[in-house]
Design an enzyme around this catalytic site. Structure first.
Site, short mmCIF file in Angstrom:
data_model
loop_
_atom_site.label_atom_id
_atom_site.label_comp_id
_atom_site.label_asym_id
_atom_site.label_seq_id
_atom_site.Cartn_x
_atom_site.Cartn_y
_atom_site.Cartn_z
N THR A 77 0.85 -1.20 0.00
CA THR A 77 0.00 0.00 0.00
C THR A 77 0.89 1.25 0.00
O THR A 77 0.41 2.34 0.32
CB THR A 77 -0.91 0.06 1.26
OG1 THR A 77 -0.09 -0.06 2.42
CG2 THR A 77 -1.96 -1.04 1.23
N ARG A 122 4.06 2.51 -2.48
CA ARG A 122 4.12 3.06 -3.84
C ARG A 122 4.43 1.91 -4.79
O ARG A 122 5.22 1.01 -4.47
CB ARG A 122 5.22 4.12 -3.95
CG ARG A 122 4.87 5.47 -3.33
CD ARG A 122 3.75 6.20 -4.10
NE ARG A 122 3.43 7.50 -3.53
CZ ARG A 122 2.46 7.72 -2.63
NH1 ARG A 122 1.72 6.71 -2.21
NH2 ARG A 122 2.22 8.94 -2.19
N GLU A 163 0.53 3.87 -12.50
CA GLU A 163 -0.86 4.25 -12.25
C GLU A 163 -1.31 5.41 -13.14
O GLU A 163 -0.52 6.34 -13.34
CB GLU A 163 -1.02 4.73 -10.79
CG GLU A 163 -0.95 3.64 -9.79
CD GLU A 163 -1.06 4.16 -8.35
OE1 GLU A 163 -0.50 3.51 -7.48
OE2 GLU A 163 -1.67 5.21 -8.12
N HIS A 171 -5.60 2.06 -5.42
CA HIS A 171 -4.93 3.10 -4.60
C HIS A 171 -5.93 3.79 -3.67
O HIS A 171 -6.16 5.01 -3.77
CB HIS A 171 -4.20 4.12 -5.49
CG HIS A 171 -3.10 4.85 -4.75
ND1 HIS A 171 -1.99 5.36 -5.35
CD2 HIS A 171 -2.96 5.14 -3.42
CE1 HIS A 171 -1.21 5.94 -4.44
NE2 HIS A 171 -1.79 5.82 -3.25
C1 GLV Z 1 -1.17 8.15 -0.55
O1 GLV Z 1 -0.72 7.31 -1.23
C2 GLV Z 1 -0.40 9.12 0.20
O2 GLV Z 1 0.83 9.19 0.05
O3 GLV Z 1 -1.01 9.87 0.96
#
Ligand code: GLV
Length: 325
Positions: A229, A231, A260, A278
């Protein structure tokens, strides 16, 4: 003064900015994200942007008066922070307020990968489910297993608390030793060799680009799962596709992708891979609080105050004169 946002926000940016700084002009699109191409930065003193907006030196040259970039994200890899600092522009992010939401998402994805929920849902929806079977969609249990966290900052630590609540052991790899928090610090290689579930919570930097590569995937247990979760570029997607296809690891869940919103089409058919668009911080509470932090940062900087969430604090206080770079 002029404040520009590349996206609509779930707060009344204009009302807040004008209450604090009367006479300030505020541009915020009525809905959605217009991006940097959709805003005029020539007169902007402040910019509120999203992780989709790539802020580089060339862009900063288009914004000679800019004093603050408030990124509505905790990660700032979309911004050339060095160039912003050189141009005496404050960069802020949105830490803390998205920590629990992102850990909840990572934990949900870990459970989904361990228990094959994506496959299960597709089976039910397809109308092909023929009924309960003793050996159907067997997953891996997590209680008593080891959760390995790569990147032990706020979100990594929130993930650890959830793992402990589920009866997991927790280890972590991080450049900083925060073992006083409880879990044992290990090397990245030991994390990959030892953990039953690995969750990434590191920023994207030159050191973490492809930190999950073919060699590290080969170190993982065949029963282990990987959750990202953080990058997309932290994972070498080609290597992950190969590892899952060959059964080198049990499963994986991705909320972020290398290109993305383009998704490598092979990911759509890779076995035992859970996919999410995402949405790590996508709760109403978190997104509203993130937008609020951006408004607060803009008001702070334009009022001459140091915002608490300043990313490039080493150069503060910034005294940008018009046209200075
Ligand atoms: C989401 O990916 C963030 O960096 O806030």
């Amino acid at each position: 003064m002029r404040v520009v946002s590349t996206s609509s926000l779930p707060i009344d940016l204009a009302a807040q900015v004008q209450a604090a700084l009367p006479g300030t002009e505020v541009y915020m699109p009525p809905r959605g994200h217009v991006g940097l191409a959709g805003v005029d930065l020539t007169e902007a003193d402040a910019l509120v942007c999203l992780l989709l907006d790539r802020i580089d030196e060339a862009l900063l040259e288009r914004a000679p008066k800019l004093r603050v970039i408030a990124n509505c994200a905790v990660g700032v890899d979309n911004i050339d922070v060095g160039s912003a600092t050189a141009a005496k522009i404050a960069v802020t992010n949105t830490p803390d307020v998205l920590t629990e939401a992102t850990a909840e998402c990572a934990f949900a994805l870990m459970l989904a990968a361990a228990r094959r929920l994506g496959e299960g849902e597709r089976l039910v929806r397809s109308g092909q489910w023929s009924g309960w079977a003793l050996d159907q969609l067997l997953g891996v249990g997590l209680a008593g297993k080891t959760l390995g966290i790569l990147g032990f900052g706020r979100i990594g630590q929130a993930m650890a608390r959830r793992g402990l609540g589920f009866g997991m052991r927790v280890i972590y790899a991080d450049p900083h030793d925060v073992s006083a928090q409880g879990p044992r610090r290990v090397s990245i290689d030991e994390l990959f060799q030892t953990a039953d579930a690995i969750s990434l919570h590191c920023p994207l930097t030159p050191e973490t680009r492809h930190v999950v590569n073919a060699a590290r995937l080969a170190m993982m247990k065949p029963t282990a799962i990987l959750v990202n979760t953080a990058r997309g570029d932290c994972v070498d997607e080609n290597a992950l596709i190969d590892a899952l296809t060959a059964g080198g690891i049990f499963g994986a869940a991705l909320d972020v992708f290398a290109s993305e919103p383009r998704i490598d089409p092979r990911l759509l058919t890779t076995p035992r891979l859970v996919l999410a668009p995402h949405i790590g911080s996508a709760t109403t509470e978190a997104r509203t609080a993130m937008a609020q932090l951006c408004a607060d940062a803009v008001i702070d900087v334009l009022s001459g105050r140091r915002p608490p969430n300043l990313v490039n604090g080493e150069g503060w206080p910034y005294h940008r004169t018009q046209g200075a770079t």
